[in-house]
Design a protein around this motif. Structure first.
Motif, PDB file in Angstrom:
ATOM      1  N   ASP A 139      42.465  33.350  24.599  1.00  0.00           N
ATOM      2  CA  ASP A 139      43.094  33.656  23.319  1.00  0.00           C
ATOM      3  C   ASP A 139      44.373  34.468  23.523  1.00  0.00           C
ATOM      4  O   ASP A 139      44.554  35.140  24.547  1.00  0.00           O
ATOM      5  CB  ASP A 139      42.141  34.461  22.429  1.00  0.00           C
ATOM      6  N   HIS A 141      45.798  36.019  20.301  1.00  0.00           N
ATOM      7  CA  HIS A 141      45.713  36.992  19.223  1.00  0.00           C
ATOM      8  C   HIS A 141      44.918  38.228  19.643  1.00  0.00           C
ATOM      9  O   HIS A 141      43.962  38.148  20.414  1.00  0.00           O
ATOM     10  CB  HIS A 141      45.069  36.357  17.974  1.00  0.00           C
ATOM     11  N   HIS A 142      45.398  39.388  19.176  1.00  0.00           N
ATOM     12  CA  HIS A 142      44.752  40.677  19.417  1.00  0.00           C
ATOM     13  C   HIS A 142      44.750  41.096  20.893  1.00  0.00           C
ATOM     14  O   HIS A 142      44.016  42.009  21.275  1.00  0.00           O
ATOM     15  CB  HIS A 142      43.317  40.699  18.860  1.00  0.00           C
ATOM     16  N   LYS A 143      45.548  40.444  21.730  1.00  0.00           N
ATOM     17  CA  LYS A 143      45.638  40.825  23.142  1.00  0.00           C
ATOM     18  C   LYS A 143      46.783  41.822  23.353  1.00  0.00           C
ATOM     19  O   LYS A 143      47.548  42.134  22.437  1.00  0.00           O
ATOM     20  CB  LYS A 143      45.857  39.580  24.010  1.00  0.00           C
ATOM     21  N   LYS A 144      46.918  42.296  24.589  1.00  0.00           N
ATOM     22  CA  LYS A 144      47.960  43.274  24.931  1.00  0.00           C
ATOM     23  C   LYS A 144      49.157  42.564  25.556  1.00  0.00           C
ATOM     24  O   LYS A 144      49.015  41.864  26.560  1.00  0.00           O
ATOM     25  CB  LYS A 144      47.411  44.320  25.902  1.00  0.00           C
ATOM     26  N   LYS A 162      53.376  41.399  17.030  1.00  0.00           N
ATOM     27  CA  LYS A 162      52.530  42.299  16.231  1.00  0.00           C
ATOM     28  C   LYS A 162      52.175  41.673  14.890  1.00  0.00           C
ATOM     29  O   LYS A 162      51.019  41.712  14.460  1.00  0.00           O
ATOM     30  CB  LYS A 162      53.249  43.634  16.018  1.00  0.00           C
ATOM     31  N   PHE A 166      48.968  39.794  15.925  1.00  0.00           N
ATOM     32  CA  PHE A 166      48.217  41.057  15.894  1.00  0.00           C
ATOM     33  C   PHE A 166      48.025  41.634  17.287  1.00  0.00           C
ATOM     34  O   PHE A 166      46.959  42.155  17.623  1.00  0.00           O
ATOM     35  CB  PHE A 166      46.865  40.854  15.191  1.00  0.00           C
ATOM     36  N   MET A 167      49.079  41.531  18.095  1.00  0.00           N
ATOM     37  CA  MET A 167      48.993  41.996  19.478  1.00  0.00           C
ATOM     38  C   MET A 167      49.321  43.481  19.575  1.00  0.00           C
ATOM     39  O   MET A 167      50.073  44.036  18.764  1.00  0.00           O
ATOM     40  CB  MET A 167      49.935  41.187  20.373  1.00  0.00           C
ATOM     41  N   ASP A 168      48.777  44.097  20.586  1.00  0.00           N
ATOM     42  CA  ASP A 168      49.088  45.477  20.941  1.00  0.00           C
ATOM     43  C   ASP A 168      50.265  45.409  21.920  1.00  0.00           C
ATOM     44  O   ASP A 168      50.109  44.901  23.035  1.00  0.00           O
ATOM     45  CB  ASP A 168      47.855  46.117  21.584  1.00  0.00           C
TER      46      ASP A 168
END
Length: 322
Positions: A139, A141-144, A162, A166-168
């Motif tokens: 995936d 999404h939501h990863k760094k 971001k 929705f990434m960091d």
């Protein structure tokens, strides 16, 4: 009498018409190196994309005063030789940012979800099981995401990452950018960024400091699930070290739009790896963006050579503008 302009790249009619108001145009979008030596002799201005402007060209161009590059990068400029000859150079920054970011996300998604590899597998008749675990990817999404080189393209990439995935997001740059702190886009030391990031995007310009910046030691710091994307210049990465990291599964996958030698050698071992995706330096290669870049390059010629302004003159040659 209008100054003579040599155009070495195909451009739209409206851009050519704009230039013809100010210049006597010679239009040669296709040429050989031998032909160029003759074509350049009378030119006072040059509109091109990637032509090497070095001492060999300059000695055949006694009247040349300005070169307008249809590119944000200008590593084809020998700025020392141009400075010595009094030749101004311009480029086309910022206008390609969105297109480069588009491709960067394409390569991130392609590498993570193995799109190129699995496309080939399907076409070769290797899709024989409906839900094959061997086709799994990772995936996004939501990863760094870690960005090396935080210019305008990096900032645009960070904001889209971001908001859209929705990434960091963190970055490494020579200088911290306080404005990014407010958006929770955090500066980190390079070692920490490499160790923590799931996706690492190389966006730094090529300098003596950044040449082969990502080497064997740097790849060994990355997670074995990390995906590395090079959107900068080929020589910022040690290609042999990248090959070994991919071959030995030290990182999950990589993609590159740039290579040390371009066009890339067909026997480059990276091209044999399923977990490596290659594109032919097409960061800005959409029709709309390339047309806009050519238009800006034309405007640079008029603003600098005709009007004496400083518009998009490369920093090393700014002092040549009166």
């Amino acid at each position: 009498m209008k100054p003579k302009l040599l155009i070495l790249r195909e451009i739209e009619h409206h851009t050519k018409d704009l230039l013809s108001e100010h210049f006597d145009i010679e239009y040669h979008p296709s040429y050989s190196l031998e032909e160029l030596q003759n074509l350049i002799q009378d030119a006072e201005a040059l509109l091109t994309m990637g032509t090497l402007i070095d001492e060999n060209l300059i000695k055949n161009a006694p009247n040349l005063k300005i070169v307008s590059n249809i590119s944000v990068g200008y590593d084809n400029f020998d700025t020392h030789a141009m400075k010595k000859a009094g030749i101004i150079g311009t480029h086309t920054p910022y206008i390609l940012n969105d297109s480069v970011v588009d491709l960067t996300f394409g390569l991130m998604i392609g590498a993570a979800r193995r799109i190129s590899e699995l496309n080939s597998a399907v076409k070769r008749g290797l899709w024989t099981v409906k839900n094959d675990i061997n086709f799994y990817g990772l995936d996004i999404h939501h990863k760094k995401l870690g960005i090396i080189g935080m210019g305008r393209i990096g900032e645009d990439l960070a904001k889209r990452a971001k908001l859209g995935f929705f990434m960091d997001v963190s970055y490494h740059n020579r200088h911290k950018k306080p404005n990014l702190d407010e958006e929770n886009i955090i500066w980190k030391p390079l070692d920490q960024l490499l160790q923590e990031s799931d996706f690492i995007v190389m966006l730094t310009p090529l300098t003596e400091e950044t040449k082969y910046m990502i080497d064997e030691a740097k790849f060994k710091q990355m997670k074995n699930t990390a995906i590395f994307i090079n959107m900068s210049r080929g020589a910022t990465v040690d290609e042999k070290a990248l090959y070994n990291a991919l071959k030995n599964n030290e990182i999950y996958a990589a993609a590159s739009d740039v290579f040390v030698k371009e066009p890339v050698n067909k026997d480059n071992p990276l091209l044999q790896l399923d977990n490596f995706t290659a594109t032919p330096h097409i960061g800005s290669a959409s029709k709309e963006t390339r047309n806009d870049m050519a238009q800006l390059a034309a405007e640079n010629l008029i603003e600098v050579f005709i009007k004496g302004n400083h518009q998009n003159v490369v920093p090393e040659l700014q002092f040549l503008v009166k």
